[in-house]
Design an enzyme around this catalytic site. Structure first.
Site, PDB file in Angstrom:
ATOM      1  CG  ASN A 202      -1.701   1.231   1.403  1.00 56.91           C
ATOM      2  OD1 ASN A 202      -1.659   2.120   0.555  1.00 56.91           O
ATOM      3  ND2 ASN A 202      -2.453   1.321   2.488  1.00 56.91           N
TER       4      ASN A 202
ATOM      5  CB  CYS B  99       0.491   5.310   4.063  1.00 60.43           C
ATOM      6  SG  CYS B  99       1.503   3.967   3.535  1.00 60.43           S
TER       7      CYS B  99
ATOM      8  CE  LYS C 266      -5.620  -1.325  -2.904  1.00 57.11           C
ATOM      9  NZ  LYS C 266      -6.284  -1.906  -1.726  1.00 57.11           N
TER      10      LYS C 266
ATOM     11  CB  ILE D 208      -7.300   2.628  -8.235  1.00 54.16           C
ATOM     12  CG1 ILE D 208      -8.827   2.613  -8.139  1.00 54.16           C
ATOM     13  CG2 ILE D 208      -6.810   2.855  -9.623  1.00 54.16           C
ATOM     14  CD1 ILE D 208      -9.517   3.882  -8.604  1.00 54.16           C
TER      15      ILE D 208
ATOM     16  N   GLY E  17     -11.795  -1.576  -7.352  1.00 53.39           N
ATOM     17  CA  GLY E  17     -12.417  -0.250  -7.377  1.00 53.39           C
ATOM     18  C   GLY E  17     -13.823  -0.343  -7.933  1.00 53.39           C
ATOM     19  N   GLY E  18     -14.797  -0.260  -7.010  1.00 53.18           N
ATOM     20  CA  GLY E  18     -16.189  -0.166  -7.434  1.00 53.18           C
ATOM     21  C   GLY E  18     -16.833  -1.451  -7.894  1.00 53.18           C
TER      22      GLY E  18
HETATM   23  C1  FMN Z   1     -12.642   0.647   5.265  1.00 52.91           C
HETATM   24  C2  FMN Z   1     -11.556   0.459   4.245  1.00 52.91           C
HETATM   25  C3  FMN Z   1     -10.270   0.111   4.652  1.00 52.91           C
HETATM   26  C4  FMN Z   1      -9.240  -0.061   3.714  1.00 52.91           C
HETATM   27  N1  FMN Z   1      -7.997  -0.417   4.132  1.00 52.91           N
HETATM   28  C5  FMN Z   1      -7.007  -0.612   3.217  1.00 52.91           C
HETATM   29  C6  FMN Z   1      -5.698  -1.033   3.630  1.00 52.91           C
HETATM   30  O1  FMN Z   1      -5.429  -1.299   4.813  1.00 52.91           O
HETATM   31  N2  FMN Z   1      -4.739  -1.158   2.667  1.00 52.91           N
HETATM   32  C7  FMN Z   1      -5.001  -0.919   1.341  1.00 52.91           C
HETATM   33  O2  FMN Z   1      -4.098  -1.042   0.497  1.00 52.91           O
HETATM   34  N3  FMN Z   1      -6.242  -0.555   0.925  1.00 52.91           N
HETATM   35  C8  FMN Z   1      -7.232  -0.401   1.828  1.00 52.91           C
HETATM   36  N4  FMN Z   1      -8.491  -0.046   1.393  1.00 52.91           N
HETATM   37  C9  FMN Z   1      -8.747   0.168  -0.051  1.00 52.91           C
HETATM   38  C10 FMN Z   1      -9.449  -1.046  -0.675  1.00 52.91           C
HETATM   39  O3  FMN Z   1      -8.668  -2.212  -0.565  1.00 52.91           O
HETATM   40  C11 FMN Z   1      -9.788  -0.775  -2.162  1.00 52.91           C
HETATM   41  O4  FMN Z   1      -8.603  -0.489  -2.883  1.00 52.91           O
HETATM   42  C12 FMN Z   1     -10.729   0.407  -2.328  1.00 52.91           C
HETATM   43  O5  FMN Z   1     -11.721   0.387  -1.334  1.00 52.91           O
HETATM   44  C13 FMN Z   1     -11.390   0.432  -3.713  1.00 52.91           C
HETATM   45  O6  FMN Z   1     -12.160  -0.729  -3.934  1.00 52.91           O
HETATM   46  P1  FMN Z   1     -13.758  -0.784  -3.689  1.00 52.91           P
HETATM   47  O7  FMN Z   1     -14.353   0.377  -4.416  1.00 52.91           O
HETATM   48  O8  FMN Z   1     -14.193  -2.104  -4.218  1.00 52.91           O
HETATM   49  O9  FMN Z   1     -13.965  -0.682  -2.215  1.00 52.91           O
HETATM   50  C14 FMN Z   1      -9.536   0.123   2.328  1.00 52.91           C
HETATM   51  C15 FMN Z   1     -10.832   0.469   1.926  1.00 52.91           C
HETATM   52  C16 FMN Z   1     -11.836   0.624   2.852  1.00 52.91           C
HETATM   53  C17 FMN Z   1     -13.221   0.984   2.383  1.00 52.91           C
END
Ligand code: FMN
Length: 313
Positions: free
Chosen positions: A129, A132, A167, A193, A247-248
Site C-alpha cells: 500500500n 500512505c 497497489k 486502484i 475499485g467499485g
Molecule cells: C474501510 C476500508 C479500509 C481499507 N484499508 C485498506 C488497507 O489497509 N490497505 C489498502 O491497500 N487498501 C485499503 N483499502 C482500499 C481497498 O482495498 C480498495 O482499494 C478500495 O476500497 C477500492 O475498492 P472498492 O471500491 O471495491 O472498495 C480500504 C478500503 C476501505 C473501504
C-alpha cells in the site's frame, strides 16, 4: 469432466479463480469464515500491516456518500508479528491464496515488515500500500512520487522472493508515471486502484464529518475511474505486467469491465460490507458468462475491449 474455466496460474502460483477480496474490507478473513468457506475465494488480501500495532484514527472514521463511502480508518492493525503468530496459523488452513498488504511510515518500516512476511509460511505474496504518507519526505504519499516509489520497490524486490504487487494510488496526475516506476523496478504486478481523496461536510454542524477531514472514497462511484486507469496501463504494457483490478466492483458486470480493460484478476472491496456473499456471486457469474459467450477460459477476455476498438477502426 467439466473444464475449469477460472483456474489459472499467475506469478508461478495456481489460483482457483480470479476473484480476491480487497485489503481493509475483509479484515483477516476469519469473521467471514462464519458465513462461507474461504477456500472458495481466489485469494484474500489481509488488512494493511505495519511493524508495530496501530490504533488508527479517532471517530468519525466512516461516512456514506452517494454510491460509495469515505473512510479514514488510519491503518489500524495489530502489527505484523501478531498477524504472523496469531492470525496466519488459523487463516492458512483454508485452501486459498493469502496476500499480505504492507505499509510503513518510512522505507525502513516497509523493509522490516516485508522481511518478516517473506519468511512467513502461508503468505503467498505481498501487496504494497503506497498511499500512505512518507514521514521522512514531509508526508507526501510514497505512491505519488515516481522516484521514491522506484527506490522502494527496487529495495523490496531484493529482500523478498514472493510475488510483489504494488497497489497504486489514483491520487496522481498521470497513473502511467507511477506504473512505469514500478515496472522499471521489476514489480510482479500492479493493483489498480486504491481510494480517492474526498471530503464530506455535515451541513447542520457546518464542519467536516471525518475527524481527519479527508478520507478515501470507495464503492460503485469509483468504478469508471478504476476501469480508466486499468485501461491506460494495459494499453501501454499489455500482458507484460499483471494488473489486478480493484475499485467499485459489486457484481459480475463490474468485474467484467475490469477484466475486459486488462485486469487478470479482480478484488471486491466495499461491496463486502453490504453483501459479504458478493465475491461468491461474482465467481459464479464469471463462470456463467464464460460459458454463455462460448469461451474456453476467462483469460480470453483479459484486455479484449482494446482489441475490439482496433477491429472497428
Ligand atoms: C474501510 C476500508 C479500509 C481499507 N484499508 C485498506 C488497507 O489497509 N490497505 C489498502 O491497500 N487498501 C485499503 N483499502 C482500499 C481497498 O482495498 C480498495 O482499494 C478500495 O476500497 C477500492 O475498492 P472498492 O471500491 O471495491 O472498495 C480500504 C478500503 C476501505 C473501504
Amino acid at each position: 469432466m467439466e473444464k475449469d474455466v477460472l483456474k489459472h496460474t499467475l506469478f508461478g502460483i495456481e489460483f482457483k479463480n480470479p476473484v480476491w477480496t480487497a485489503s481493509g474490507t475483509f479484515s483477516y478473513g476469519l469473521e467471514v469464515a462464519k458465513l462461507y468457506d474461504l477456500s472458495l475465494l481466489g485469494a484474500i488480501v489481509v488488512k494493511g500491516l505495519s511493524l508495530k500495532p496501530r490504533k488508527g484514527n479517532m471517530p468519525e472514521r466512516i461516512v456514506e456518500t452517494p454510491a460509495g463511502m469515505l473512510n479514514s480508518i488510519g491503518l489500524q492493525n495489530p502489527g505484523v508479528d501478531y498477524f504472523i503468530n496469531e492470525t496466519l496459523p488459523k487463516l492458512k488452513k483454508y485452501d486459498t491464496r493469502i496476500f499480505a498488504n504492507v505499509f510503513g511510515e518510512d522505507e525502513e518500516e516497509y523493509l522490516a515488515v516485508a522481511e518478516r512476511l517473506d519468511r512467513a509460511d502461508g503468505v503467498d505474496g505481498l501487496e504494497l500500500n503506497v498511499s500512505c504518507p512518507n514521514v521522512k519526505k514531509g508526508g507526501i504519499a510514497f505512491g505519488s512520487d515516481p522516484q521514491v516509489l522506484y527506490d522502494l520497490v527496487y529495495k523490496l524486490k531484493k529482500i523478498t522472493k514472493k510475488p510483489l504487487l504494488v497497489k497504486l494510488s489514483p491520487n496522481v496526475t498521470n497513473i502511467l508515471d507511477t506504473a512505469d516506476a514500478c515496472v522499471s523496478a521489476n514489480a510482479d504486478g500492479l493493483v489498480l486502484i486504491n481510494t480517492l481523496l474526498g471530503v464530506a461536510i455535515d451541513v447542520e454542524r457546518e464542519k467536516p464529518i471525518l475527524s481527519t477531514i479527508t478520507g478515501g472514497l470507495s464503492g460503485p462511484a469509483i468504478l469508471p475511474i478504476a476501469v480508466r486507469m486499468i485501461w491506460q496501463v494495459y494499453a501501454k504494457y499489455g500482458s507484460k505486467v499483471a494488473i489486478i483490478g480493484v475499485g467499485g466492483i459489486s457484481n459480475t458486470q463490474d468485474a467484467l469491465q475490469h477484466i475486459l480493460a486488462g485486469a487478470v484478476a479482480i478484488q471486491v472491496g466495499t461491496a463486502n460490507f453490504y453483501d459479504p456473499y458478493s465475491p461468491l456471486k461474482i465467481i459464479d457469474g464469471l463462470k456463467q458468462h464464460v460459458i454463455k459467450k462460448g469461451y474456453s477460459h476467462y483469460s480470453e477476455m483479459v484486455g479484449k475491449a482494446h482489441k475490439m476498438i482496433l477491429k472497428e477502426v
